[in-house]
Design an enzyme around this catalytic site. Sequence first.
Site, PDB file in Angstrom:
ATOM      1  N   CYS A  37      -1.549  84.181  -8.557  1.00 11.29           N
ATOM      2  CA  CYS A  37      -2.950  84.244  -8.241  1.00 11.29           C
ATOM      3  C   CYS A  37      -3.556  85.103  -9.545  1.00 11.29           C
ATOM      4  O   CYS A  37      -2.759  85.356 -10.358  1.00 11.29           O
ATOM      5  CB  CYS A  37      -3.081  85.415  -6.990  1.00 11.29           C
ATOM      6  N   CYS A  41      -7.960  87.988  -7.027  1.00 13.79           N
ATOM      7  CA  CYS A  41      -7.882  87.159  -5.987  1.00 13.79           C
ATOM      8  C   CYS A  41      -8.071  88.215  -4.888  1.00 13.79           C
ATOM      9  O   CYS A  41      -7.854  89.533  -4.712  1.00 13.79           O
ATOM     10  CB  CYS A  41      -6.286  86.815  -5.718  1.00 13.79           C
ATOM     11  N   CYS A  68      -2.279  80.019  -5.466  1.00 11.65           N
ATOM     12  CA  CYS A  68      -2.687  80.566  -4.281  1.00 11.65           C
ATOM     13  C   CYS A  68      -3.901  79.459  -3.922  1.00 11.65           C
ATOM     14  O   CYS A  68      -4.740  78.808  -4.792  1.00 11.65           O
ATOM     15  CB  CYS A  68      -3.339  81.705  -4.713  1.00 11.65           C
ATOM     16  N   CYS A  71      -7.610  81.766  -4.368  1.00 12.38           N
ATOM     17  CA  CYS A  71      -8.576  82.153  -5.583  1.00 12.38           C
ATOM     18  C   CYS A  71      -8.055  81.103  -6.476  1.00 12.38           C
ATOM     19  O   CYS A  71      -8.575  81.222  -7.789  1.00 12.38           O
ATOM     20  CB  CYS A  71      -7.924  83.491  -6.419  1.00 12.38           C
TER      21      CYS A  71
END
Length: 365
Positions: A37, A41, A68, A71
């Site tokens: 991430c 995030c 992810c 994000c």
Amino acid sequence: MLFTLPDPDSLYQALLARDPQYDGRAFVGVASTGIFCRLTCPARKPLRRNCSFFDSAAACLEAGFRPCKRCHPLGEIAPAHQALLAALEQDPARRWSEADLVALGHDPSTLRRAFRRQFGMTFLDLARQARLRHAARHLAQGGTVIEAQLEAGFDSASGFRAAFARLLGHAPAQMAEAALLRADFIDTPLGGMVALVDDHALHLLEFTSRPALGAELRRLSALTKGRIGLGRSAITDQLEADLARYFAAESAQFTTPMVLHGTPFTRAVWQALQTIPPGETRSYSQIARQIGRPEAVRAVARANGANQLAVLIPCHRVIGADGSLTGYGGGLWRKERLIALEARLAAASRDQKLRESLDLACNWP
């Protein structure tokens, strides 16, 4: 000027605070989920022990983490490229080819450039890496070679053997069940590594992208009469703990026992390398003088390059007489980052000693 990541604890605090100053410059890989991430995030924050920090999305991908979906750490991606990544995630065992990409309307050369620019590797590299890592883990869990081949998406047994051999230096059938040495993958902030251990010591530690890895594994295979398998021992766990402390800039002291395979001269060079303090470097000529062979500068350079215990035997601390980084089997970019990491570690150690001396002075009667 290259951006240097701060220490992992500072990055973890930035993660908790969703600090935007690191957006696009630092990423977190979460071991418990396999996801990486942005530090901003909005997802629930992971425990510190599950976090590894990276300076690029490519390093996260190479370490085996998936992006992810909240994000979007890979940034803005063309819809067609998003579709390829989604297809790879849904079926990591699929064997992709340039013909598949052409059939989907992509120009292979344009796609190669686009993926290298954004991810640091091509789409086909991503797919191949995912298949082979999956196959290696299947074999390590006791699966058969044919099962691993099929799960990796290889129709051709010879193709699977060749790809596997390029990765680990052996065809899968040669990975002996009654193994003297066992190979396993270790993920680090600088990419995947392969460790070969027995029940007592570490015999090899290399980045998987090192060109000489296959030759090194074949030499060890000859020494063990082919008895190299997949798996791990308590030594692997000890090594992972050592590397975690090292890459967290907490300690460059390694407790993992090692076996040095080499001639008396190469072992003397490797032992000299271990005397270089973290945060310092030496030239080849300085090492040659240290071992009492000032005329053997080129031989020292060859022995340095033949080191097969990356990081633990710090061949990255040897530079050219003019201060240049010179060659490094794991890639000059890794050498630069290892030296930068150790400079931070050495600075932290000096600060700690200064604080201790000031405390002692203040408490002096």
